[in-house]
Design a protein around this motif. Structure first.
Motif, PDB file in Angstrom:
ATOM      1  N   THR A   6       0.830  -1.197   0.000  1.00  0.00           N
ATOM      2  CA  THR A   6       0.000   0.000   0.000  1.00  0.00           C
ATOM      3  C   THR A   6       0.864   1.246   0.000  1.00  0.00           C
ATOM      4  O   THR A   6       1.772   1.387   0.817  1.00  0.00           O
ATOM      5  CB  THR A   6      -0.922   0.013   1.235  1.00  0.00           C
ATOM      6  OG1 THR A   6      -1.724  -1.168   1.229  1.00  0.00           O
ATOM      7  CG2 THR A   6      -1.813   1.237   1.222  1.00  0.00           C
ATOM      8  N   PHE A   8       0.964   5.446   0.379  1.00  0.00           N
ATOM      9  CA  PHE A   8       0.239   6.596   0.924  1.00  0.00           C
ATOM     10  C   PHE A   8       0.766   7.850   0.230  1.00  0.00           C
ATOM     11  O   PHE A   8       1.986   8.069   0.150  1.00  0.00           O
ATOM     12  CB  PHE A   8       0.451   6.695   2.434  1.00  0.00           C
ATOM     13  CG  PHE A   8      -0.116   5.524   3.198  1.00  0.00           C
ATOM     14  CD1 PHE A   8      -1.432   5.526   3.625  1.00  0.00           C
ATOM     15  CD2 PHE A   8       0.660   4.402   3.459  1.00  0.00           C
ATOM     16  CE1 PHE A   8      -1.965   4.453   4.324  1.00  0.00           C
ATOM     17  CE2 PHE A   8       0.143   3.323   4.143  1.00  0.00           C
ATOM     18  CZ  PHE A   8      -1.174   3.333   4.575  1.00  0.00           C
ATOM     19  N   ALA A  23      -1.914   8.388   7.241  1.00  0.00           N
ATOM     20  CA  ALA A  23      -1.743   6.953   7.058  1.00  0.00           C
ATOM     21  C   ALA A  23      -2.315   6.221   8.256  1.00  0.00           C
ATOM     22  O   ALA A  23      -2.490   6.799   9.337  1.00  0.00           O
ATOM     23  CB  ALA A  23      -0.267   6.606   6.872  1.00  0.00           C
ATOM     24  N   THR A  24      -2.607   4.949   8.094  1.00  0.00           N
ATOM     25  CA  THR A  24      -3.131   4.113   9.169  1.00  0.00           C
ATOM     26  C   THR A  24      -2.355   2.805   9.219  1.00  0.00           C
ATOM     27  O   THR A  24      -1.679   2.423   8.258  1.00  0.00           O
ATOM     28  CB  THR A  24      -4.629   3.808   8.956  1.00  0.00           C
ATOM     29  OG1 THR A  24      -4.798   3.185   7.676  1.00  0.00           O
ATOM     30  CG2 THR A  24      -5.462   5.089   9.016  1.00  0.00           C
ATOM     31  N   ASP A  52      -4.300   9.858  12.612  1.00  0.00           N
ATOM     32  CA  ASP A  52      -3.889   9.376  11.293  1.00  0.00           C
ATOM     33  C   ASP A  52      -2.793  10.235  10.675  1.00  0.00           C
ATOM     34  O   ASP A  52      -2.460  10.059   9.498  1.00  0.00           O
ATOM     35  CB  ASP A  52      -5.101   9.312  10.356  1.00  0.00           C
ATOM     36  CG  ASP A  52      -5.725  10.684  10.118  1.00  0.00           C
ATOM     37  OD1 ASP A  52      -5.430  11.612  10.900  1.00  0.00           O
ATOM     38  OD2 ASP A  52      -6.485  10.832   9.139  1.00  0.00           O
ATOM     39  N   ARG A  72       5.642   3.977   1.223  1.00  0.00           N
ATOM     40  CA  ARG A  72       5.240   2.583   1.460  1.00  0.00           C
ATOM     41  C   ARG A  72       5.916   2.100   2.739  1.00  0.00           C
ATOM     42  O   ARG A  72       7.151   2.164   2.862  1.00  0.00           O
ATOM     43  CB  ARG A  72       5.652   1.697   0.297  1.00  0.00           C
ATOM     44  CG  ARG A  72       5.376   0.219   0.519  1.00  0.00           C
ATOM     45  CD  ARG A  72       5.518  -0.566  -0.773  1.00  0.00           C
ATOM     46  NE  ARG A  72       6.865  -0.450  -1.329  1.00  0.00           N
ATOM     47  CZ  ARG A  72       7.874  -1.267  -1.008  1.00  0.00           C
ATOM     48  NH1 ARG A  72       7.689  -2.231  -0.111  1.00  0.00           N
ATOM     49  NH2 ARG A  72       9.043  -1.126  -1.579  1.00  0.00           N
TER      50      ARG A  72
END
Length: 449
Positions: A6, A8, A23-24, A52, A72
């Motif tokens: 993933t 961000f 981001a989480t 977050d 990432r």
């Protein structure tokens, strides 16, 4: 695996070397890979999380970063290579080999940081580490698992002293961590270890002054984690040398300012004590295993011992070695653990000799003041002046190298050259046994024994 794939892209701000994104699923200390618009990549470390909003310190700096960067997360904190193959190798502040040696990619990686040692696994220190430096071995003994700094100022030969201890100390493995070193200092440590034959049992982690500041914060953690593994898994007696902890604290301050945190004394963050203690408390004599001993350099700006870094350090460590004018000061230096070994694992006369020589040297300093003010000097003052000169020459110069037994014998010889047996005010049985026979004279009746 999904988290590692993933990206961000919601960048909120770029301040200096710190980027903040939304981001989480991220943990404090996790590593991220920052990819710029032109394909350039850099590692970054999470240093703050607010809901977050995630702030990362970019290893290569924030220069040239765009708001279009992609981040990432790798799903783990900073890691360092640990195996017997790292002995005799040099790494940078990111844990990457910089010595041109073979690749270590196949060797296991371990996460740095983590909690300090369980107190139930600690053993009371009771073994002396001989350094062959008389001002340490005789007067402020270094004890296995001790944590102790060298307090000094810029311009003093503290790096030379630290290197000599690394070469001469009775340790199986030496782990060196350099923070903010200029190239000349890095080259000095490396060539010294190589020329003196200790490099094959040494691991070096080096952050140079031109390297990213975030790597400066990682060096102590990598050095201490590797040392801990060598002690626990390899049952080795490990000596950790760190220079300069003030540079480390300054890196913490710089990042805190970039994060707009409220500073405390002289701009340092309020958690300075905790950050220093977290590293120093890794010194330990492990039950049923080896030990980690920590010796650091702490420079004092303006020779101010109340500066936040030495001041906080003094509350954490078990004494300090005070270096000034190219000598270890016997009055400013202190080892709080020396009573664990002096006269117990060392020779019986060690304690009495140490106290007598310090007493005479203190009196010699007073005699020197009297001489400087043109006061009349007694015959005993003249003896004190002679002793003071010999003491500085034979013991305080940092280039003096003597095994402990030889240093104790030289102490008795120095006393015998300056004083009669009855003037020593020591136990008579020790005088009878150790006072040099060639200069031994009968103590007058009524003298203290």
């Amino acid at each position: 695996m999904l988290g590692q794939l993933t990206f961000f892209t919601n960048v909120l701000s770029i301040v200096g070397d710190i980027i903040t994104i939304r981001a989480t699923g991220v943990g404090l200390g996790d590593l991220g890979l920052v990819e710029n618009w032109d394909g350039e990549r850099s590692l970054a470390q999470v240093i703050e999380i607010q809901r977050d909003k995630v702030s990362l310190q970019v290893f290569t700096g924030g220069k040239g970063l765009s708001t279009e960067v992609r981040v990432r997360f790798l799903g783990h904190a900073s890691q360092v290579t640990y195996s017997d193959n790292i002995l005799g190798r040099v790494f940078d502040g990111a844990g990457t080999p910089i010595d041109g040696g073979p690749s270590l990619q196949a060797d296991p990686q371990i996460e740095i940081g983590g909690p300090s040692v369980n107190p139930m696994m600690r053993v009371v220190p009771k073994t002396m580490i001989e350094t062959k430096i008389p001002m340490i071995d005789v007067f402020n003994s270094l004890v296995e698992s001790q944590k102790i700094p060298i307090f000094s100022v810029a311009g003093e030969p503290y790096n030379q002293l630290l290197a000599r201890i690394g070469i001469q100390a009775d340790a199986e493995i030496v782990v060196f961590g350099g923070m903010g070193l200029v190239f000349d200092d890095y080259h000095f440590f490396r060539t010294t270890f190589e020329e003196e034959g200790v490099f094959p049992r040494t691991v070096m982690f080096v952050n140079q002054a031109s390297d990213p500041i975030v790597e400066r914060m990682l060096v102590p953690d990598m050095a201490l984690k590797v040392a801990e593994r060598f002690a626990v898994e390899g049952n080795h007696r490990v000596l950790v040398l760190l220079t300069d902890m003030t540079a480390y604290a300054d890196a913490l301050k710089e990042i805190g300012v970039s994060m707009e945190r409220v500073p405390a004394t002289r701009g340092y963050m309020g958690d300075l004590y905790s950050q220093l203690a977290l590293r120093y408390e890794r010194a330990c004599d492990f039950r049923g295993a080896g030990s980690v001993t920590i010796l650091t350099v702490t420079t004092m700006p303006g020779d101010d011992v109340t500066h936040p870094v030495p001041d906080n350090t003094g509350y954490i460590t078990e004494g300090q070695f005070y270096l000034h004018d190219g000598m270890l000061d016997p009055f400013g230096s202190l080892s709080r653990l020396k009573q664990q070994v002096i006269g117990k694992t060392t020779r019986e006369d060690h304690g009495q000799l140490m106290n007598t020589m310090i007493r005479f040297y203190s009196n010699a300093k007073d005699a020197e003041k009297k001489q400087a003010m043109a006061f009349d000097l007694s015959p005993f003052d003249m003896k004190l002046l002679q002793f003071g000169r010999l003491f500085r020459q034979r013991f305080m110069e940092i280039d003096v190298a003597l095994p402990l037994v030889d240093a104790l014998d030289l102490g008795w010889q120095t006393l015998a050259e300056c004083f009669e047996p009855g003037e020593l005010l020591m136990k008579q049985e020790l005088v009878n046994k150790y006072y040099p026979a060639a200069q031994k004279r009968e103590a007058p009746v009524g003298d203290a024994s």
